[in-house]
Write an enzyme that holds these catalytic residues in place. Sequence first.
Site, short mmCIF file in Angstrom:
data_model
loop_
_atom_site.label_atom_id
_atom_site.label_comp_id
_atom_site.label_asym_id
_atom_site.label_seq_id
_atom_site.Cartn_x
_atom_site.Cartn_y
_atom_site.Cartn_z
N HIS A 47 0.41 -0.71 0.18
CA HIS A 47 -0.13 -0.17 -0.49
C HIS A 47 0.78 1.04 0.11
CE1 HIS A 47 -2.48 3.35 1.76
NE2 HIS A 47 -3.86 2.70 1.15
N CYS A 48 2.06 1.50 0.37
CA CYS A 48 2.68 2.76 1.02
C CYS A 48 3.43 3.17 -0.76
CB CYS A 48 4.02 2.68 1.95
SG CYS A 48 2.70 2.22 3.67
N ILE A 49 4.22 2.22 -0.55
CA ILE A 49 5.31 3.05 -2.38
C ILE A 49 4.24 3.04 -3.35
CG2 ILE A 49 7.46 2.63 -3.58
CD1 ILE A 49 7.71 2.64 -0.21
N ASP A 88 1.47 5.83 -1.45
CA ASP A 88 0.97 7.06 -0.91
C ASP A 88 1.52 8.23 -1.41
OD1 ASP A 88 0.14 5.55 1.37
OD2 ASP A 88 1.80 5.25 2.47
#
Length: 437
Positions: free
Chosen positions: A277-279, A282
Amino acid sequence: MQVEQAPSFGDKEEPHPYGTVELAVIGLGYVGLPLAREAASVGLRVVGLDRDPRVVAGLNSGRSHVGDVSDEEVRRMRAAGFTATTDDACLAGAQTVVICVPTPLGEDGGPDLGAVVSATRAVAGRLRPGQLVVLESTTYPGTTEEVVRPLLEESGLRAGKDFALAFSPERIDPGNTQHGLRDTPKVVGGCTASCAVRAVAFYAKFVNMVVQAKGTREAEMAKLLENTYRHVNIALVNELAIISRELHVDVWDAIRCAGTKPFGFQAFRPSPGVGGHCIPIDPNYLSYKVRSSLGYDFRFVGLAQEINRRMPEYVVRRAQDLLNSAGRPLHGSRVLLLGVTYKPDVADLRETPAEPVARLLREREAAVAFHDPQVPRWSVDGVDVPRVGDLTAALREYDLTILLQDHSAYDLPDLADTARLLFDTRGRIHRPGVEVL
């Protein structure tokens, strides 16, 4: 750590029919469930709210659906008084409410705040004087003040006066056994100074270090900065990998050498793409905020996205070249993908680069199969990818094996010895006969 005495908000709390608890966690996924576990482990009374009745039923039966939280840990939580529910009536009896719901990308490229808005409205409907509300869902700077606060204040109560409101970015790293929630510093930003003191006092009960940000916007930006930094640097080494091959440079050895410098350098390594989800997600929130508020693009993020998104295509092109060198076309060849999760030793498939790799291989009419010790079944675009059972036999049978994720369960030297043709996209097997990204 020493924490300033938390201020009093509003009137004295009255008992609620549902039962008074010290923490209600909204969203019992990979962020919310570890938070509930840590709070329960220090004796806080915790209730978890989730809209999925299967998740709630499983947790109340002692079964975990999150890889970083074991069934045994859920049973200990239950013994400590934890319960899960789909009934938002539990929010009224909570001293603190923490929102940990997903924020996927919307059609406009910004975060889809539907779950945040829904959760906040549920809190607003049950909000009482004296409560602390914290948003942990990753989002763009300004969300807490511009979206969450107005919705909560529709209750007639005021942030900083009647209740406390703060933002604290989640820093959960799935599969990381070295840095958990308790020993990872917790950043907290409050809408007011008194809100921040209240939030810091809450997290200090079960987190070793709490770092106070200037405000909610700074705390929101800190999360995006962390992941944008990684996104940009991964893109840098991915492009270096492509360039270095053309320049006849071993990029892996160059990174190894550069990494010996004790200051001014942090090693990032090439990969077949970015996942989780993050890289890949975000940094888009920050791009969205810049574009919508300032009217121009955040060019670093756009370039990083372009580079990282084309890596699966580069992997497939290299695979095709490798097969051609061996006298076989990609069309009709049997290709085995090893490790299809987005990071090693987890079962998480979110945004995994293995998916576009498999899709591109299929488009070129290769016969694709996979093996992953973490994943019993995998589909791409609604079509199952065959899973091989006997890995050793498959390595000998398939025309090409592509190592996409270096799970610790894989014996890397054995892969090199057994595979007919091996393409290592993780740079783990440097030996003659093995193609390295």
